[in-house]
Design a protein around this motif. Structure first.
Motif, mmCIF file in Angstrom:
data_model
loop_
_atom_site.group_PDB
_atom_site.id
_atom_site.type_symbol
_atom_site.label_atom_id
_atom_site.label_comp_id
_atom_site.label_asym_id
_atom_site.label_seq_id
_atom_site.Cartn_x
_atom_site.Cartn_y
_atom_site.Cartn_z
ATOM 1 N N ARG A 603 0.829 -1.207 0.000
ATOM 2 C CA ARG A 603 0.000 0.000 0.000
ATOM 3 C C ARG A 603 0.864 1.257 0.000
ATOM 4 O O ARG A 603 0.627 2.198 -0.779
ATOM 5 N N HIS A 604 1.869 1.265 0.854
ATOM 6 C CA HIS A 604 2.754 2.429 0.950
ATOM 7 C C HIS A 604 3.491 2.658 -0.360
ATOM 8 O O HIS A 604 3.544 3.780 -0.889
ATOM 9 N N GLN A 651 -9.645 3.858 8.041
ATOM 10 C CA GLN A 651 -8.878 4.218 9.244
ATOM 11 C C GLN A 651 -7.427 3.729 9.157
ATOM 12 O O GLN A 651 -6.828 3.289 10.130
ATOM 13 N N LEU A 652 -6.855 3.841 7.975
ATOM 14 C CA LEU A 652 -5.477 3.375 7.762
ATOM 15 C C LEU A 652 -4.442 4.437 8.103
ATOM 16 O O LEU A 652 -3.247 4.202 7.933
ATOM 17 N N GLY A 658 0.235 3.763 10.309
ATOM 18 C CA GLY A 658 -0.316 5.076 10.026
ATOM 19 C C GLY A 658 0.732 6.087 9.595
ATOM 20 O O GLY A 658 0.502 6.880 8.674
ATOM 21 N N GLU A 659 1.904 6.064 10.254
ATOM 22 C CA GLU A 659 2.920 7.059 9.915
ATOM 23 C C GLU A 659 3.456 6.854 8.495
ATOM 24 O O GLU A 659 3.769 7.822 7.796
ATOM 25 N N ILE A 702 4.436 10.048 16.504
ATOM 26 C CA ILE A 702 5.145 9.305 15.452
ATOM 27 C C ILE A 702 6.517 8.892 15.980
ATOM 28 O O ILE A 702 7.166 9.639 16.724
ATOM 29 N N SER A 703 6.949 7.707 15.596
ATOM 30 C CA SER A 703 8.233 7.191 16.087
ATOM 31 C C SER A 703 9.369 8.131 15.703
ATOM 32 O O SER A 703 9.349 8.765 14.641
ATOM 33 N N SER A 704 10.373 8.198 16.570
ATOM 34 C CA SER A 704 11.433 9.190 16.403
ATOM 35 C C SER A 704 12.237 8.980 15.125
ATOM 36 O O SER A 704 12.724 9.941 14.530
#
Length: 1178
Positions: A603-604, A651-652, A658-659, A702-704
């Motif tokens: 998807r990304h 809701q993706l 999500g990020e 969001i992850s660093s």
């Protein structure tokens, strides 16, 4: 004296030693100097001729071995010397392997007995002398080749009645068996010995059966679960493999079936010992070759022959005279040849070995498959090929695929893979070239792809061009794809090598030379270069364009590595120019269907690819002056528009992926906006705006590791979105959107989340000019507020950094106009406030658990100052005031002299850019002429400002310029008093060099001293500056930098410095500061008069400090001070003072210490300190 020589009887030891020393001192050159000179003289000649070089190496090797063997054979040589000689022999054999050295060992009949006798002094368990035993076993293996029956060397074995001496044959066999089970490398040499000894004609009749029986018993009773069992099995398997390799077939055949049965009972494939499994495979294939008669298969495929002249002859004769290498088979001979049943078991074990978990086992099994197939009839060999092809099932592991590739390469290389099988083999190899299996967060299959490249390389050498002609298009495309799109550098280089081999050997690959020129070994080393540059060049050849695009869509868009997905999307952007119709009609619909995939990576990658492909088709349409609708029809535009809403509905944007999806859709928004999609006024714009705002507002979630990338994508998307959809046709901003956007973003600048401040600061900085018109003052004020340090957000350094970047971008966006309105452009009404904000951030020295985070802010401030100042100097130089310009240059110079290498280098580059800017020079730069002499333009590129050794000698030159002295000295104080060894060393050296130059200039020294005192006074109780400043003062006083002041009674410099030091250390509980202050007080004893008396009083006070460590440190430093500067005391007093200092336990109780301190006060002539009662005590 030689090492093996004994001292003459009766010679005195001392006399002999003196003689040796005398002779050693008298020699002016070593004895081999003449030979060494001759060899060095021939070095150029030898290195120029390969044959001569190899000959020289051989000659030197033999000469060295002979010298060492002479020591070994000398019976007078001590044991340690003999072992040392064998150790050197082992080192020599390691250079090219033992096989090339075996013939150099003495191997006459007379050498057998001496070598055997040497074993009597060996201890197999001595791990210090294993090299000796290793070399002796190799030597013994050579002596076993003598062409005489060993029984002739035994003589009379009956020594005494009832006692017999062991025969030489039994002794050798006993030695071999003993060393086959040792734990060192002698085990390998023992296996070599067995192979030479047991296969002798006289030994095989008497001892082979017994030795094989001993070997099989050893294997049967050993277990690979224990270390001892592993060692015994290792040596035994090596010996058996060597015997069946070197022995004659007729001698080994009677025992082969028994050995094979025993080997099957050992269950070696279940062992976790790689070496045992490899030796098992090695032995199995040797047994299989023993079962089959040695012969050259007449049915094998042959390309040409070994004679170069014969190969060239058909070409010279022309096509009609060429020899056709057909698949000939001697059916009659195959039919007359019976294959033993045990061969099936051997083949089965080798096929199992192809799937082993270790490469060396698989490689050995592959070679065994090739050797066995060469002796089989055509039909059975074809069955073997079919079994190998069964390894290429997707139910099999990557180990099986790798082993299968190695086996196919071996079969092809030996001509055992007939052209009729290529229809089955080539599709399998094409799959292997792209084989990749995901395992967790990574994948396996690199070795499979590398081995598949090896198969293509081997096929290029094995087959005539006409045999591979039907598969040229598929193989060439697959190799090109692997060359430019494989993730692993080794696979890209292997594919490039295989492609090159096919171009050279086959000559049928389309555009082979052109592609090789662009995709050589070094060019494919850079992955981004392969995806974005080389692929674009290769796609210019139509044979490769569509396969490359199809591979990206099918294999790389859904790759587990995010970097590969991004590169693949950008590659599709480029390749769209080569095949626009195919990209629009086939690729884009396929990608749109994948945007709703359940797999996150698919998807990304699909969303990224859609974004890049749409942008690429738009750019192509613009270049060709065609409407975008020619490439993007209504269905495609509708599909692109629906991506965001479909993801939102499912809701993706939430959860683990999500990020990734937020970042991808932000890239989609940017590219679709830049492609001017007809979405103005559409509801999708509001959805896009919501996504950008929500992403910036929740950056902290969001992850660093991906936060920065997501933030940049959202900001870039906002810029493109605003430029395309929030600007009306007349070039004016949509007032509703402008008001809504700015009001919301300015409010979010005060968010309690630092990351939200970062995001919205950058968002304001990226807005187009039309949205900022009429609201510039408000935007600058909001960003300025973010840069201000408040107690609740002291650690928000990243938000201050991004706000500074935003201020610079806003200034660049709106431009400069002297008479303009402050809400429209940068003008004389707001430029001063902007400079105050930027200059204020240069004083941000915030530290937290991450270190000096204020350095990020200072770097951003310097970058913004550079950009703004260059903008003003280029467009409106009259707005640059002299005071502002001086502050900018001085503050940047201060940063260029501080302790952090990265900050210092950045500041130096900014300083040089402002000094040597393009076009007209900046006005009001203080001391411009002298600066240009001190810092010529050549220093911009030639000086490494990161290196303290290069930076500080140059930056300290600014101390001679009054305008820069204060700021440079402030930076130097922090560097000289810092902790980093290189920074302290070079900054101190540079400072002392400058001080040395002004020692004879009272006016310059007075100016420097006044600046130093002013600096100290301005930074009193500022520990960031005052502590390193005290350390710097200590070093300067110790190095006599103020000797000119110490010659004067009560010099004002000393008086002021003493007052400042007292104020800095008063009531301090910082041990580091107190110690530095004590050192400065001790150095100030050099100042005569009242300053010295006050200094001594301060030191006496510190001798009774509440902290014992300070009392001890004070006493120690005062003691050292008196040793250096104690000439102001009488000799008797000095001795007594030093005695008291040395004898007193200064960490004792205060009453005891105070009595000694008072005694010292009396000796030094200073008043005793008096205890001051605490307030409120009665």
């Amino acid at each position: 004296m030689a090492l093996g020589e004994e001292r003459a009887a009766g010679a005195p030891e001392d006399g002999a030693e003196d003689e040796v020393l005398a002779r050693g001192s008298a020699l002016e050159a070593f004895g081999e100097s003449a030979e060494t000179r001759a060899l060095l003289g021939r070095l150029r000649e030898v290195l120029g001729d390969r044959a001569a070089r190899e000959g020289a190496l051989e000659r030197f090797r033999e000469w060295m071995m002979n010298l060492l063997l002479d020591i070994v054979q000398d019976k007078t040589s001590p044991a340690d010397l003999i072992h040392l000689a064998f150790k050197f022999l082992y080192i020599i054999t390691k250079v090219r392997g033992y096989k090339t050295f075996l013939r150099l060992f003495p191997h006459e009949v007379a050498n057998v007995q001496p070598v055997l006798d040497m074993f009597t002094n060996q201890n197999p368990r001595d791990h210090e002398t294993w090299e000796t035993r290793y070399m002796l076993l190799l030597w013994l293996s050579v002596t076993c080749l003598i062409p005489f029956d060993f029984s002739r060397l035994d003589g009379n074995l009956l020594t005494q009645p009832g006692q017999t001496r062991m025969s030489i044959m039994d002794r050798i066999l006993q030695i071999a068996e003993a060393y086959l089970v040792v734990s060192d490398k002698a085990r390998d040499a023992a296996a070599v010995l067995v192979s030479k000894f047991v296969t002798r004609p006289d030994v095989k009749q008497k001892k082979m059966a017994g030795f094989l029986d001993w070997s099989l018993h050893t294997l049967a009773r050993s277990s690979f679960q224990t270390i001892e069992g592993v060692i015994a099995m290792d040596g035994t398997l090596q010996a058996l493999a060597q015997i069946f390799k070197h022995g004659k077939r007729e001698d080994c055949l009677p025992y082969a079936a028994t050995v094979l049965k025993c080997l099957e009972g050992c269950n070696l494939p279940d062992s976790n010992q790689t070496l045992l499994r490899k030796l098992g495979v090695k032995l199995v294939q040797r047994l299989g070759l023993t079962f089959l008669k040695p012969r050259v298969a007449k049915w094998r495929y042959q390309r040409g022959c070994r004679s170069l002249a014969a190969n060239l002859q058909p070409r010279l004769q022309g096509p009609e005279g060429s020899q056709m290498p057909a698949e000939t088979a001697d059916c009659d001979s195959d039919g007359d040849y019976d294959v033993p049943e045990d061969v099936e078991s051997v083949i089965e074990q080798l096929l199992v070995g192809l799937k082993d978990q270790d490469t060396i086992v698989r490689w050995s099994a592959a070679k065994g498959i090739g050797r066995m197939a060469a002796r089989l009839p055509r039909e059975l060999a074809d069955d073997v090929v079919g079994s190998v092809l069964d390894c290429f099932s997707f139910q099999e592991t990557d180990n099986a695929w790798h082993g299968g590739c190695l086996a196919l390469a071996e079969l092809g290389r030996r001509g055992l893979l007939l052209p009729s099988r290529l229809e089955d083999v080539v599709p399998v190899i094409l799959k292997a070239l792209t084989y990749e299996e995901k395992r967790g967060s990574c994948s396996v299959g690199t070795n499979v792809r590398d081995a598949a490249c090896y198969v293509c390389w081997a096929f290029a050498r094995a087959y005539e061009p006409r045999e591979l002609q039907p598969f040229v298009a598929a193989i060439s495309s697959a190799l090109v794809i692997a060359t430019v799109f494989d993730r692993n550098i080794n696979c890209r280089r292997a594919a490039s090598a295989a492609f090159q081999e096919n171009v050279g050997r086959q000559g049928t690959f389309p555009h082979g030379i052109d592609i090789l020129t662009a995709a050589d070994y070094f060019a494919v080393g850079n992955r981004a270069n392969c995806f974005l540059v080389i692929s674009m060049f290769i796609a210019g050849f139509p044979e490769y364009t569509q396969p490359m695009i199809d591979h990206l869509v099918a294999m790389k868009i859904n790759h587990w590595d995010g970097v590969i997905r991004e590169l693949s999307a950008k590659a599709l952007h480029n390749l769209a120019q080569r095949a626009p119709e195919y990209s629009a009609t086939h690729v884009l619909p396929c990608l749109l269907s994948k945007t709703q995939s359940l797999d996150l990576h698919t998807r990304h990658g699909a969303v990224l690819a859609c974004a890049e492909l749409a942008r690429g088709l738009y750019r192509l349409a613009v270049q060709e002056d065609r409407p975008v609708a020619d490439y993007l029809d209504d269905a495609a535009v509708r599909g692109l528009k629906q991506i965001h809403q479909q993801l939102y509905d499912r809701q993706l944007y939430r959860g683990l992926g999500g990020e990734l999806m937020r970042q991808a859709v932000c890239v989609l928004i940017e590219n679709l906006s830049l492609s001017k999609m007809p979405f103005r006024g559409d509801v999708v714009i509001d959805g896009w705006q919501w996504l950008i705002d929500d992403t910036l507002r929740n950056l902290h979630l969001i992850s660093s590791h991906s936060r920065q990338q997501v933030k940049e994508a959202a900001v870039s998307a906002l810029a493109a979105l605003c430029c395309e959809y929030y600007v009306l046709d007349g070039g004016q901003a949509d007032p509703v959107k402008q008001e809504e956007l700015l009001q919301q973003y300015l409010a979010d600048l005060q968010s309690p989340e630092e990351m939200a401040r970062c995001g919205f600061s950058l968002a304001l900085g990226t807005l187009p000019r039309v949205l900022l018109q009429g609201r510039l003052q408000q935007v600058l004020a909001g960003l300025g507020a973010v840069t201000t340090i408040c107690p609740k957000d002291v650690s928000f350094a990243e938000s201050r950094r991004d706000a500074l970047k935003a201020i610079s971008r806003v200034c660049q966006t709106v431009g400069v106009r002297a008479g303009g309105a402050p809400d429209e452009v940068v003008c004389e009404e707001n430029v001063s406030q902007i400079y105050r904000t930027l200059l204020g951030c240069l004083r941000d020295y915030t530290t937290d658990s991450r270190g000096d985070v204020g350095a990020w802010v200072r770097e951003a401030a310097m970058t913004s100052l550079r950009d703004l100042t260059l903008l003003l100097g280029r467009e409106q130089p009259e707005l640059l005031e002299a005071s502002i310009c001086q502050q900018v240059m001085c503050c940047v110079a201060q940063q260029a002299s501080e302790k952090i290498d990265r900050v210092r280098a950045h500041a130096a580059r900014v300083f040089m850019t402002l000094l040597h800017c393009e076009g007209a020079p900046l006005p009001h730069v203080p001391h411009r002429g002298q600066l240009e002499e001190l810092f010529p333009r050549s220093d911009v590129a030639s000086v490494n400002w990161n290196a303290p050794s290069q930076a500080f000698p140059r930056i300290t030159r600014l101390l001679g310029l009054p305008a820069y002295r204060y700021h440079v000295l402030l930076g130097l104080a922090v560097s000289v008093g810092g902790l980093t060894e290189s920074t302290v060393r070079y900054s101190t050296q540079s400072l002392f060099e400058y001080m040395k130059g002004i020692q004879n200039d009272p006016q310059a020294l007075e100016g420097f001293g006044g600046t130093l005192l002013q600096l100290f006074e301005d930074n009193l109780l500022n520990d960031r500056v005052s502590v390193p400043l005290l350390k710097m003062l200590d070093q300067m006083l110790a190095n006599g930098c103020f000797d000119l002041f110490t010659a004067e009674q009560d010099h004002p410099f000393g008086v002021k410095l003493l007052a400042l030091c007292k104020e800095e250390t008063r009531k301090s509980k910082d041990v580091q500061k107190l110690r530095s202050g004590i050192a400065v007080f001790c150095g100030m004893v050099q100042f005569p008069g009242d300053v010295r008396r006050k200094v001594l009083l301060q030191l006496c006070l510190l001798l009774c400090h509440p902290f014992p460590v300070i009392r001890k440190s004070t006493a120690s430093q005062v003691y050292e001070m008196l040793l250096t500067y104690g000439d102001f005391l009488a000799d008797g007093v000095l001795e007594e003072v030093m005695a008291v200092l040395g004898a007193t336990a200064w960490d004792a109780e205060l009453p005891v210490v105070r009595a000694q301190r008072n005694h010292l006060c009396d000796l030094l002539g200073v008043p005793r300190p008096q205890l001051v009662p605490k307030p409120g005590t009665g």
